[in-house]
Scaffold this motif. Structure first.
Motif, PDB file in Angstrom:
ATOM      1  N   LEU A 126      28.400 -24.303  48.755  1.00  0.00           N
ATOM      2  CA  LEU A 126      28.554 -24.458  50.194  1.00  0.00           C
ATOM      3  C   LEU A 126      29.562 -25.560  50.499  1.00  0.00           C
ATOM      4  CD1 LEU A 126      27.774 -23.892  53.132  1.00  0.00           C
ATOM      5  CD2 LEU A 126      25.827 -25.450  52.837  1.00  0.00           C
ATOM      6  N   SER A 127      29.491 -26.647  49.754  1.00  0.00           N
ATOM      7  CA  SER A 127      30.437 -27.739  49.939  1.00  0.00           C
ATOM      8  C   SER A 127      31.863 -27.275  49.678  1.00  0.00           C
ATOM      9  CB  SER A 127      30.087 -28.901  49.003  1.00  0.00           C
ATOM     10  OG  SER A 127      31.048 -29.930  49.090  1.00  0.00           O
ATOM     11  N   LEU A 128      32.071 -26.493  48.622  1.00  0.00           N
ATOM     12  CA  LEU A 128      33.411 -25.976  48.309  1.00  0.00           C
ATOM     13  C   LEU A 128      33.917 -25.049  49.423  1.00  0.00           C
ATOM     14  CD1 LEU A 128      33.110 -25.176  44.491  1.00  0.00           C
ATOM     15  CD2 LEU A 128      34.564 -26.912  45.550  1.00  0.00           C
ATOM     16  N   ALA A 129      33.037 -24.202  49.947  1.00  0.00           N
ATOM     17  CA  ALA A 129      33.440 -23.273  51.004  1.00  0.00           C
ATOM     18  C   ALA A 129      33.834 -24.021  52.273  1.00  0.00           C
ATOM     19  CB  ALA A 129      32.303 -22.290  51.292  1.00  0.00           C
ATOM     20  N   LEU A 130      33.051 -25.023  52.662  1.00  0.00           N
ATOM     21  CA  LEU A 130      33.378 -25.797  53.867  1.00  0.00           C
ATOM     22  C   LEU A 130      34.653 -26.602  53.669  1.00  0.00           C
ATOM     23  CD1 LEU A 130      29.801 -27.060  54.833  1.00  0.00           C
ATOM     24  CD2 LEU A 130      31.133 -25.247  55.939  1.00  0.00           C
ATOM     25  N   ILE A 180      40.899 -19.856  36.360  1.00  0.00           N
ATOM     26  CA  ILE A 180      41.276 -19.916  37.777  1.00  0.00           C
ATOM     27  C   ILE A 180      42.721 -20.365  37.924  1.00  0.00           C
ATOM     28  CG2 ILE A 180      40.883 -21.154  39.951  1.00  0.00           C
ATOM     29  CD1 ILE A 180      37.901 -21.239  39.212  1.00  0.00           C
ATOM     30  N   TYR A 181      43.103 -21.419  37.200  1.00  0.00           N
ATOM     31  CA  TYR A 181      44.456 -21.936  37.334  1.00  0.00           C
ATOM     32  C   TYR A 181      45.491 -20.935  36.831  1.00  0.00           C
ATOM     33  CZ  TYR A 181      48.388 -25.151  37.281  1.00  0.00           C
ATOM     34  OH  TYR A 181      49.610 -25.742  37.504  1.00  0.00           O
ATOM     35  N   ASP A 236      44.952  -9.229  40.056  1.00  0.00           N
ATOM     36  CA  ASP A 236      44.458 -10.398  40.780  1.00  0.00           C
ATOM     37  C   ASP A 236      42.956 -10.516  40.541  1.00  0.00           C
ATOM     38  OD1 ASP A 236      43.831 -12.447  42.466  1.00  0.00           O
ATOM     39  OD2 ASP A 236      44.672 -11.537  44.269  1.00  0.00           O
ATOM     40  N   LEU A 237      42.558 -11.581  39.851  1.00  0.00           N
ATOM     41  CA  LEU A 237      41.162 -11.744  39.455  1.00  0.00           C
ATOM     42  C   LEU A 237      40.381 -12.674  40.378  1.00  0.00           C
ATOM     43  CD1 LEU A 237      41.689 -12.139  35.590  1.00  0.00           C
ATOM     44  CD2 LEU A 237      41.023 -10.072  36.848  1.00  0.00           C
ATOM     45  N   ARG A 238      40.926 -12.967  41.558  1.00  0.00           N
ATOM     46  CA  ARG A 238      40.272 -13.949  42.423  1.00  0.00           C
ATOM     47  C   ARG A 238      38.828 -13.576  42.754  1.00  0.00           C
ATOM     48  NH1 ARG A 238      44.518 -14.869  47.217  1.00  0.00           N
ATOM     49  NH2 ARG A 238      44.988 -12.716  46.608  1.00  0.00           N
ATOM     50  N   LEU A 239      38.593 -12.316  43.099  1.00  0.00           N
ATOM     51  CA  LEU A 239      37.240 -11.907  43.461  1.00  0.00           C
ATOM     52  C   LEU A 239      36.286 -12.096  42.281  1.00  0.00           C
ATOM     53  CD1 LEU A 239      35.340 -10.745  45.562  1.00  0.00           C
ATOM     54  CD2 LEU A 239      35.991  -8.437  44.812  1.00  0.00           C
ATOM     55  N   GLY A 240      36.700 -11.670  41.105  1.00  0.00           N
ATOM     56  CA  GLY A 240      35.869 -11.841  39.928  1.00  0.00           C
ATOM     57  C   GLY A 240      35.634 -13.299  39.590  1.00  0.00           C
ATOM     58  N   LEU A 241      36.659 -14.130  39.790  1.00  0.00           N
ATOM     59  CA  LEU A 241      36.513 -15.558  39.518  1.00  0.00           C
ATOM     60  C   LEU A 241      35.563 -16.221  40.509  1.00  0.00           C
ATOM     61  CD1 LEU A 241      40.239 -16.366  38.690  1.00  0.00           C
ATOM     62  CD2 LEU A 241      38.319 -16.410  37.082  1.00  0.00           C
ATOM     63  N   MET A 242      35.588 -15.767  41.764  1.00  0.00           N
ATOM     64  CA  MET A 242      34.642 -16.310  42.741  1.00  0.00           C
ATOM     65  C   MET A 242      33.207 -15.928  42.381  1.00  0.00           C
ATOM     66  SD  MET A 242      36.490 -16.186  46.497  1.00  0.00           S
ATOM     67  CE  MET A 242      37.404 -14.662  46.346  1.00  0.00           C
ATOM     68  N   VAL A 243      33.028 -14.693  41.899  1.00  0.00           N
ATOM     69  CA  VAL A 243      31.699 -14.288  41.438  1.00  0.00           C
ATOM     70  C   VAL A 243      31.275 -15.162  40.261  1.00  0.00           C
ATOM     71  CG1 VAL A 243      30.385 -12.417  40.366  1.00  0.00           C
ATOM     72  CG2 VAL A 243      31.935 -11.918  42.269  1.00  0.00           C
ATOM     73  N   LEU A 290      39.044 -21.554  45.317  1.00  0.00           N
ATOM     74  CA  LEU A 290      39.232 -21.613  43.868  1.00  0.00           C
ATOM     75  C   LEU A 290      40.026 -22.846  43.459  1.00  0.00           C
ATOM     76  CD1 LEU A 290      39.922 -17.839  43.123  1.00  0.00           C
ATOM     77  CD2 LEU A 290      37.884 -19.145  42.533  1.00  0.00           C
ATOM     78  N   PHE A 291      41.048 -23.211  44.255  1.00  0.00           N
ATOM     79  CA  PHE A 291      41.801 -24.415  43.908  1.00  0.00           C
ATOM     80  C   PHE A 291      40.914 -25.654  43.996  1.00  0.00           C
ATOM     81  CE2 PHE A 291      44.279 -28.163  45.026  1.00  0.00           C
ATOM     82  CZ  PHE A 291      45.137 -28.227  43.933  1.00  0.00           C
ATOM     83  N   LEU A 292      40.057 -25.698  45.000  1.00  0.00           N
ATOM     84  CA  LEU A 292      39.152 -26.841  45.135  1.00  0.00           C
ATOM     85  C   LEU A 292      38.153 -26.886  43.988  1.00  0.00           C
ATOM     86  CD1 LEU A 292      38.577 -26.830  48.982  1.00  0.00           C
ATOM     87  CD2 LEU A 292      39.564 -28.690  47.641  1.00  0.00           C
ATOM     88  N   CYS A 293      37.802 -25.738  43.466  1.00  0.00           N
ATOM     89  CA  CYS A 293      36.942 -25.708  42.291  1.00  0.00           C
ATOM     90  C   CYS A 293      37.657 -26.363  41.111  1.00  0.00           C
ATOM     91  CB  CYS A 293      36.571 -24.261  41.961  1.00  0.00           C
ATOM     92  SG  CYS A 293      35.325 -24.103  40.658  1.00  0.00           S
ATOM     93  N   VAL A 294      38.953 -26.045  40.931  1.00  0.00           N
ATOM     94  CA  VAL A 294      39.754 -26.683  39.879  1.00  0.00           C
ATOM     95  C   VAL A 294      39.855 -28.184  40.146  1.00  0.00           C
ATOM     96  CG1 VAL A 294      42.054 -26.826  38.841  1.00  0.00           C
ATOM     97  CG2 VAL A 294      41.065 -24.598  39.382  1.00  0.00           C
ATOM     98  N   ALA A 295      40.143 -28.551  41.404  1.00  0.00           N
ATOM     99  CA  ALA A 295      40.269 -29.965  41.757  1.00  0.00           C
ATOM    100  C   ALA A 295      38.976 -30.723  41.468  1.00  0.00           C
ATOM    101  CB  ALA A 295      40.650 -30.111  43.228  1.00  0.00           C
ATOM    102  N   LEU A 296      37.851 -30.095  41.774  1.00  0.00           N
ATOM    103  CA  LEU A 296      36.564 -30.748  41.532  1.00  0.00           C
ATOM    104  C   LEU A 296      36.331 -30.955  40.041  1.00  0.00           C
ATOM    105  CD1 LEU A 296      33.874 -31.835  42.542  1.00  0.00           C
ATOM    106  CD2 LEU A 296      33.000 -29.492  42.553  1.00  0.00           C
ATOM    107  N   MET A 297      36.680 -29.956  39.227  1.00  0.00           N
ATOM    108  CA  MET A 297      36.475 -30.094  37.784  1.00  0.00           C
ATOM    109  C   MET A 297      37.362 -31.194  37.204  1.00  0.00           C
ATOM    110  SD  MET A 297      34.057 -28.039  37.259  1.00  0.00           S
ATOM    111  CE  MET A 297      33.567 -28.175  38.978  1.00  0.00           C
TER     112      MET A 297
END
Length: 250
Positions: free
Chosen positions: A185-189, A139-140, A151-158, A228-235
């Motif tokens: 859901l938490s990441l999306a909100l 993601i990063y 751009d792999l954003r869609l694939g990374l979200m999947v 996706l950035f919040l996913c990185v931040a969470l990890m």
């Protein structure tokens, strides 16, 4: 208590947003100190005050530095490539990126870390280490390569759905009952909340995307990027608080 704990976790980011809004109303172009420099000094001073008052833990301070570095790396690359700009950079800058931007990224990351601690969160079941680490790195890296390659954003979200689709966040808003929410859901909100805050930055002319005017809303397409950035931040936050991924004691 749920709302109050969220506000407490996001206190640093709230101070920076208020500073952005107030400075837009009062700042004059002929002042000796550039507005972006003033925002950086406010961010630095606020952090020093939090440390003096012991409002942050050592893990949060270390995470703040890490999140700043992650954010500034992306910002430096994208401004150099012309994807967005920061008017009146000021003296405290890395290339064309004001240093206070790093504090904004840090505020997002530290808010995530503080919420894990304040809400006594547990992430169950949590995927194995290596797939999680690999997805985080991918993601990063895509934030850099998406402008010069595919751009792999869609694939990374999947991929996040496949990896974290079964993961729940178990948390405590107040003493007593434990609640739970799907992690995705938490990441999306959370991404929606950051997107709304980002619109304040463009509305005040603090930063602008390529071709954007101050009155234009930020594209809804950036919601995916923030997710996706919040996913990185969470990890990164979970690396600092590994106990949050362990099963709860019965």
């Amino acid at each position: 208590m749920f709302v109050l704990k969220h506000l407490w976790a996001g206190l640093y980011g709230g101070v920076l947003l208020v500073a952005i809004g107030v400075s837009t109303l009062v700042w004059r172009d002929d002042w000796a100190l550039a507005r972006n420099d003033a925002l950086f000094l406010i961010a630095l001073g606020t952090q020093a005050l939090f440390l003096a008052l012991r409002l942050e833990s050592r893990e949060e301070v270390a995470a703040l530095v890490g999140f700043s570095a992650l954010g500034m790396g992306m910002e430096w690359y994208n401004t150099a490539a012309g994807h967005w700009t920061y008017p009146d950079t000021g003296l405290f800058a890395l290339g064309d990126v004001p240093l206070f931007v790093g504090a904004m990224y840090a505020a997002v990351g530290v808010c995530v870390l503080r919420m894990i601690r304040i809400f006594e969160m547990r992430f169950v079941p949590f995927p194995p280490l290596w797939p999680t680490l690999g997805l985080t790195l991918a993601i990063y890296v895509n934030f850099f390569t998406q402008h010069v390659w595919i751009d792999l954003r869609l694939g990374l979200m999947v991929a996040t759905v496949l990896l974290f689709g079964r993961t729940w966040i178990v948390f405590t808003p107040a003493a007593g009952r434990r609640w739970r929410m799907p992690m995705l859901l938490s990441l999306a909100l959370s991404a929606l909340g950051v997107w709304l805050a980002e619109n304040l930055g463009t509305l005040t002319g603090t930063w602008l995307y390529d071709g954007q005017e101050t009155h234009d809303p930020v594209s809804l397409g950036t919601l995916g990027s923030w997710y996706l950035f919040l996913c990185v931040a969470l990890m990164v936050a979970l690396a600092a608080l590994p106990q949050a991924t362990r099963p709860e004691e019965s």
